[in-house]
Write a protein that holds these residues in place. Structure first.
Motif, mmCIF file in Angstrom:
data_model
loop_
_atom_site.group_PDB
_atom_site.id
_atom_site.type_symbol
_atom_site.label_atom_id
_atom_site.label_comp_id
_atom_site.label_asym_id
_atom_site.label_seq_id
_atom_site.Cartn_x
_atom_site.Cartn_y
_atom_site.Cartn_z
ATOM 1 N N ALA A 78 0.848 -1.187 0.000
ATOM 2 C CA ALA A 78 0.000 0.000 0.000
ATOM 3 C C ALA A 78 0.885 1.238 0.000
ATOM 4 O O ALA A 78 1.970 1.238 0.584
ATOM 5 C CB ALA A 78 -0.925 0.007 1.212
ATOM 6 N N VAL A 79 0.425 2.276 -0.679
ATOM 7 C CA VAL A 79 1.176 3.520 -0.722
ATOM 8 C C VAL A 79 0.174 4.681 -0.678
ATOM 9 O O VAL A 79 -0.866 4.647 -1.343
ATOM 10 C CB VAL A 79 2.055 3.596 -1.989
ATOM 11 C CG1 VAL A 79 1.220 3.476 -3.261
ATOM 12 C CG2 VAL A 79 2.858 4.884 -2.028
ATOM 13 N N THR A 80 0.479 5.682 0.141
ATOM 14 C CA THR A 80 -0.363 6.873 0.214
ATOM 15 C C THR A 80 0.203 7.935 -0.722
ATOM 16 O O THR A 80 1.385 8.273 -0.663
ATOM 17 C CB THR A 80 -0.431 7.412 1.650
ATOM 18 O OG1 THR A 80 -1.006 6.410 2.498
ATOM 19 C CG2 THR A 80 -1.293 8.661 1.719
ATOM 20 N N ILE A 81 -0.637 8.443 -1.593
ATOM 21 C CA ILE A 81 -0.234 9.394 -2.632
ATOM 22 C C ILE A 81 -0.542 10.809 -2.176
ATOM 23 O O ILE A 81 -1.694 11.143 -1.873
ATOM 24 C CB ILE A 81 -0.967 9.115 -3.961
ATOM 25 C CG1 ILE A 81 -0.833 7.636 -4.359
ATOM 26 C CG2 ILE A 81 -0.454 10.027 -5.052
ATOM 27 C CD1 ILE A 81 0.551 7.200 -4.694
ATOM 28 N N ASP A 82 0.491 11.638 -2.125
ATOM 29 C CA ASP A 82 0.339 13.064 -1.837
ATOM 30 C C ASP A 82 -0.453 13.309 -0.543
ATOM 31 O O ASP A 82 -1.156 14.310 -0.430
ATOM 32 C CB ASP A 82 -0.352 13.748 -3.028
ATOM 33 C CG ASP A 82 -0.170 15.260 -3.012
ATOM 34 O OD1 ASP A 82 0.793 15.730 -2.376
ATOM 35 O OD2 ASP A 82 -0.999 15.959 -3.632
ATOM 36 N N ASP A 83 -0.362 12.368 0.389
ATOM 37 C CA ASP A 83 -1.076 12.449 1.666
ATOM 38 C C ASP A 83 -2.574 12.670 1.459
ATOM 39 O O ASP A 83 -3.257 13.255 2.300
ATOM 40 C CB ASP A 83 -0.489 13.578 2.527
ATOM 41 C CG ASP A 83 -0.885 13.423 3.996
ATOM 42 O OD1 ASP A 83 -1.019 12.265 4.453
ATOM 43 O OD2 ASP A 83 -1.085 14.447 4.672
ATOM 44 N N SER A 84 -3.104 12.152 0.292
ATOM 45 C CA SER A 84 -4.492 12.433 -0.063
ATOM 46 C C SER A 84 -5.349 11.179 -0.191
ATOM 47 O O SER A 84 -6.506 11.161 0.221
ATOM 48 C CB SER A 84 -4.548 13.203 -1.390
ATOM 49 O OG SER A 84 -3.822 14.408 -1.288
ATOM 50 N N PHE A 85 -4.799 10.143 -0.804
ATOM 51 C CA PHE A 85 -5.532 8.888 -0.974
ATOM 52 C C PHE A 85 -4.521 7.745 -0.959
ATOM 53 O O PHE A 85 -3.324 7.946 -1.189
ATOM 54 C CB PHE A 85 -6.356 8.876 -2.272
ATOM 55 C CG PHE A 85 -5.527 9.027 -3.518
ATOM 56 C CD1 PHE A 85 -5.089 7.908 -4.231
ATOM 57 C CD2 PHE A 85 -5.181 10.281 -4.009
ATOM 58 C CE1 PHE A 85 -4.331 8.046 -5.382
ATOM 59 C CE2 PHE A 85 -4.419 10.430 -5.161
ATOM 60 C CZ PHE A 85 -3.994 9.306 -5.845
ATOM 61 N N THR A 86 -5.014 6.538 -0.684
ATOM 62 C CA THR A 86 -4.135 5.381 -0.545
ATOM 63 C C THR A 86 -4.440 4.348 -1.616
ATOM 64 O O THR A 86 -5.603 3.982 -1.845
ATOM 65 C CB THR A 86 -4.291 4.728 0.838
ATOM 66 O OG1 THR A 86 -3.924 5.688 1.845
ATOM 67 C CG2 THR A 86 -3.390 3.508 0.973
ATOM 68 N N LEU A 87 -3.382 3.880 -2.278
ATOM 69 C CA LEU A 87 -3.472 2.792 -3.248
ATOM 70 C C LEU A 87 -3.040 1.496 -2.581
ATOM 71 O O LEU A 87 -2.002 1.447 -1.926
ATOM 72 C CB LEU A 87 -2.538 3.057 -4.437
ATOM 73 C CG LEU A 87 -3.020 3.923 -5.595
ATOM 74 C CD1 LEU A 87 -1.920 4.003 -6.642
ATOM 75 C CD2 LEU A 87 -4.278 3.351 -6.210
ATOM 76 N N ILE A 88 -3.819 0.446 -2.784
ATOM 77 C CA ILE A 88 -3.475 -0.873 -2.270
ATOM 78 C C ILE A 88 -3.395 -1.820 -3.460
ATOM 79 O O ILE A 88 -4.359 -1.948 -4.230
ATOM 80 C CB ILE A 88 -4.520 -1.392 -1.269
ATOM 81 C CG1 ILE A 88 -4.693 -0.389 -0.129
ATOM 82 C CG2 ILE A 88 -4.142 -2.766 -0.731
ATOM 83 C CD1 ILE A 88 -5.936 -0.620 0.701
ATOM 84 N N GLY A 89 -2.263 -2.467 -3.631
ATOM 85 C CA GLY A 89 -2.085 -3.387 -4.745
ATOM 86 C C GLY A 89 -1.854 -4.803 -4.257
ATOM 87 O O GLY A 89 -0.957 -5.047 -3.449
#
Length: 367
Positions: free
Chosen positions: A245-256
């Protein structure tokens, strides 16, 4: 159990090959010399085994290409021939001679086959842009709207090569995405064509504010170390999320997620543990299973591929039975599920009843 299923499938396939080849021979057998019968049998054996040989043996390019087109013709004939045989049986009730009816049926089959191949090839190699709009009731401090561009199931290999990759990059960049997401099956079982054709260099031309993120699918396979496979893909300026998981621009989180066939795949509950659920959660999962689990774990948007929408009708009826959402958009409680029919194709470069596509998703964040 798997051996029994394999033997049963092989017997069924052999019977269908016999049906198709016998039907074609009955149309032309009376007009050909005897020696051609043995040539015809040899050709059918070569064609019917080429698909399997191309998939089993690495580097057998001729068999991979030959097998793909054989499967296209084979599938189409299985659809057309039963209808033709029923029509021929009905024509026996008329005064039309049997030889005339058979000759006419052969021409109809040939014309239908050529038309279907041309139409299916156009659908496979000329993707469209399909648009969706999704509202997520969570704030995004960076922006109220997110322009996601998604493409899955490229299956880059012998038949989906440089030109198809260049088309992908051109169409993605034209949509001016904030982020680009690839939910799996980037490669078609063999990494070597991807490397030899320089697909990574082409994909590195994608331009997006937050970059390109991807997960692996069931055809993203490699006999060596998976680290090397991922390194090669990431040379194309993308980030592979491998149960991460990675949080993008402290705005939303992507989970792969790893693909469903991976025995080491972590449960979704483990991946979301410790993640700030007040931020929008976007899940990349190649195969669109377990929507109820995704909803329970607080996923807002789940993006998948894999189904190809059956690729060649009426296979879409099967995918519709296998998956709760086999193509398009479905809302399940607070979960939004979007499944793409894919940018490329698997096996035959033919699409009938489905269309290659790139998906553009306008996500609206609400307070």
């Amino acid at each position: 159990m798997f051996v029994l299923i394999g033997i049963t499938a092989l017997i069924l396939y052999s019977l269908l090959v016999f049906y198709v080849s016998r039907s074609c021979w009955s149309w032309m057998g009376g007009k050909t010399p005897v020696w051609f019968k043995y040539v015809y049998i040899g050709l059918i054996v070569l064609l019917s085994t080429s698909f399997l040989l191309g998939r089993i043996g690495e580097g057998l390019v001729m068999f991979q290409i030959l097998g793909a087109y054989w499967m296209a013709v084979f599938c189409l004939l299985l659809l057309v021939l039963p209808i033709v045989h029923v029509c021929l049986w009905l024509l026996r009730l008329t005064k039309l001679s049997r030889s005339t009816a058979k000759a006419g049926a052969g021409l109809v089959v040939l014309a239908t086959l050529l038309t279907a191949i041309a139409y299916g090839t156009f659908n496979a190699y000329n993707p469209i842009v399909r648009e969706y709009r999704v509202e997520i009731p969570k704030p995004n401090p960076a922006a109220q709207q997110l322009n996601i561009v998604m493409a899955a199931d490229m299956h880059f290999g012998q038949l989906s090569g440089r030109q198809h990759a260049m088309r992908l990059v051109e169409q993605i960049n034209a949509l001016q995405p904030d982020i680009v997401l690839f939910p799996g099956d980037i490669v078609d079982d063999d990494l070597r064509p991807y490397e030899e054709k320089g697909i990574d260099d082409i994909l590195s031309g994608i331009s997006a504010r937050y970059g390109v993120y991807a997960v692996l699918g069931n055809h993203d396979r490699y006999r060596g170390q998976m680290d090397h496979f991922i390194d090669v893909l990431e040379q194309g300026n993308m980030t592979i999320l491998y149960d991460e998981a990675v949080t993008i621009d402290d705005s939303f989180t992507l989970i792969g997620r790893k693909d469903r066939i991976d025995r080491e795949r972590a449960p979704l509950s483990e991946l979301v543990a410790g993640i700030d659920a007040s931020k929008p959660l976007i899940l990349l999962d190649h195969q669109p299973y377990d929507l109820d689990i995704a909803e329970q774990e607080g996923i807002d948007l789940m993006l998948s591929g894999h189904t190809h929408r059956g690729q060649i009708a009426p296979a879409h009826l099967i995918t519709g039975l296998l998956f709760e959402n086999d193509w398009g958009y479905l809302q399940k409680g607070s979960l939004h599920s979007i499944v793409t029919s894919g940018f490329g194709f698997w096996g035959p470069p033919i699409r009938i009843g489905s269309r290659s596509e790139i998906v553009q998703i306008q996500v609206i964040f609400l307070e």
